[in-house]
Scaffold this motif. Structure first.
Motif, PDB file in Angstrom:
ATOM      1  N   PHE A 238      20.531 -75.166 123.437  1.00 40.92           N
ATOM      2  CA  PHE A 238      19.317 -75.260 122.552  1.00 40.92           C
ATOM      3  C   PHE A 238      18.728 -73.753 122.045  1.00 40.92           C
ATOM      4  N   ARG A 239      18.850 -72.961 123.040  1.00 43.60           N
ATOM      5  CA  ARG A 239      18.215 -71.672 122.918  1.00 43.60           C
ATOM      6  C   ARG A 239      18.564 -71.099 121.433  1.00 43.60           C
ATOM      7  N   PRO A 240      19.696 -70.932 120.937  1.00 43.54           N
ATOM      8  CA  PRO A 240      20.164 -70.288 119.851  1.00 43.54           C
ATOM      9  C   PRO A 240      19.219 -70.997 118.418  1.00 43.54           C
ATOM     10  N   TYR A 241      18.518 -72.188 118.653  1.00 41.14           N
ATOM     11  CA  TYR A 241      17.893 -72.901 117.799  1.00 41.14           C
ATOM     12  C   TYR A 241      16.327 -72.739 117.936  1.00 41.14           C
ATOM     13  N   LEU A 242      16.032 -72.503 118.886  1.00 41.46           N
ATOM     14  CA  LEU A 242      14.372 -72.466 119.166  1.00 41.46           C
ATOM     15  C   LEU A 242      13.711 -71.157 118.501  1.00 41.46           C
ATOM     16  N   GLY A 243      12.680 -71.723 118.027  1.00 42.84           N
ATOM     17  CA  GLY A 243      11.876 -70.661 117.123  1.00 42.84           C
ATOM     18  C   GLY A 243      12.493 -70.661 115.654  1.00 42.84           C
ATOM     19  N   CYS A 244      13.309 -71.462 115.347  1.00 36.13           N
ATOM     20  CA  CYS A 244      13.861 -71.419 113.743  1.00 36.13           C
ATOM     21  C   CYS A 244      13.211 -72.635 113.105  1.00 36.13           C
ATOM     22  N   CYS A 245      12.415 -73.611 113.824  1.00 40.71           N
ATOM     23  CA  CYS A 245      12.253 -74.916 113.220  1.00 40.71           C
ATOM     24  C   CYS A 245      11.167 -74.588 112.286  1.00 40.71           C
ATOM     25  N   ARG A 246      10.980 -75.692 111.271  1.00 41.12           N
ATOM     26  CA  ARG A 246       9.663 -75.454 110.098  1.00 41.12           C
ATOM     27  C   ARG A 246       8.639 -75.396 111.036  1.00 41.12           C
ATOM     28  N   CYS A 258      13.625 -79.665 111.968  1.00 41.82           N
ATOM     29  CA  CYS A 258      13.902 -79.217 113.470  1.00 41.82           C
ATOM     30  C   CYS A 258      15.404 -78.594 113.522  1.00 41.82           C
ATOM     31  N   CYS A 259      15.571 -77.364 113.842  1.00 37.70           N
ATOM     32  CA  CYS A 259      16.951 -76.874 114.094  1.00 37.70           C
ATOM     33  C   CYS A 259      17.775 -77.575 115.129  1.00 37.70           C
TER      34      CYS A 259
END
Length: 292
Positions: A238-246, A258-259
């Motif tokens: 999940f980590r590469p996508y955390l902080g990228c969400c709307r 949600c990424c």
């Protein structure tokens, strides 16, 4: 004062491996009072009275500890799974992986009984998630050398649902151990619990193995306290996508933009891993904390 490592705990006695040999000890009463009872794997300082009786006086600072298995200072947690007789539920692996991540401990997935079923789906899920996966067969010896190399120089705890062959694998790794094994119940689809206590066994090359009681499921009270807000970070894919969400406070529960869920839809995150996250999030959300 002698220094050593606790290699076995049984019936209130602790067996400490020291430079002078194995010392049977009781623990000082203050450990019970402050709730820091010694665990297998603890580095300790012991005193010996005139009658040769040992006593644990000090437990050195722990790197980590686990409630189930009840061990401390683990470098690698080896989860032994199988895709046949009995079939391991990936949710159980995922719960253990979260605990390992929280403890800063390496998780090695060992898929056993590959002489009966290769477990390709399990292998793909956890290789893609970034975990080392070793295919073994305690029956034929397949993968045992690779497993031995993966744990060299480490204190390792072997765990997994009962009947998957933990004790059989340990007997392959160190034939002199001669640990008891049992057949899997055809009626229940699970193995008999043949390991009654936690014990460390020396394999050489400063490698220690822990055989632990098998279990069929993780109970809530065995879980470490993990806030729902940080749970996603314990799923390494999940980590590469955390902080990228709307939304900055996205819980990754199918919110728009949600990424993480987009990565699930795109096949970059295994659906079973995401379902485990949802189940664990619900547990965390329903309780203020997971009981230690």
């Amino acid at each position: 004062m002698r220094e050593g490592i606790i290699v076995k705990a049984l019936s209130g006695f602790y067996y400490v491996k020291t430079g002078e040999g194995l010392l049977e000890c009781k623990a000082r009463g203050r450990f019970r009072l402050d709730g820091t009872s010694p665990l297998v794997g603890d580095r300790v300082q012991c005193s010996v009275d005139s009658a040769g009786r040992g006593r644990i006086d000090r437990v050195e600072e722990r790197r980590n500890f686990f409630i189930r298995p009840a061990v401390a200072n683990i470098d690698a947690l080896v989860f032994v799974a199988a895709n046949v007789n009995p079939v391991t539920d990936p949710y159980l692996i995922d719960r253990v992986s979260v605990i390992a991540e929280e403890a800063g401990c390496e998780l090695i997935l060992c898929i056993n009984k590959t002489d009966l079923d290769l477990g390709e789906k399990l292998e793909q899920i956890y290789r893609n998630a970034g975990y080392p996966v070793i295919l073994t067969s305690a029956e034929t010896g397949r993968g045992v050398d690779a497993l031995r190399e993966a744990i060299r120089g480490k204190i390792c705890a072997f765990t997994g649902n009962s009947g998957v062959g933990k004790s059989s694998l340990l007997n392959r790794l160190a034939p002199g151990l001669d640990l008891k094994t049992a057949e899997v119940s055809d009626k229940l689809g699970r193995g008999k619990h043949t390991t009654r206590h936690v014990e460390l066994f020396a394999l050489g090359d400063d490698t220690w193995l822990a055989d632990t009681p098998g279990y069929a499921s993780f109970e809530l009270e065995m879980m470490k306290v993990i806030p729902k807000e940080t749970l996603a970070g314990d799923f390494r894919e999940f980590r590469p996508y955390l902080g990228c969400c709307r939304f900055l406070d996205c819980a990754h529960r199918r919110e728009p933009g949600c990424c993480v869920t987009e990565a699930v839809s795109a096949g970059r995150i295994a659906p079973s891993r995401y379902r485990s996250y949802e189940r664990l999030y619900e547990l965390s959300a329903q309780h203020k904390s997971w009981e230690e």
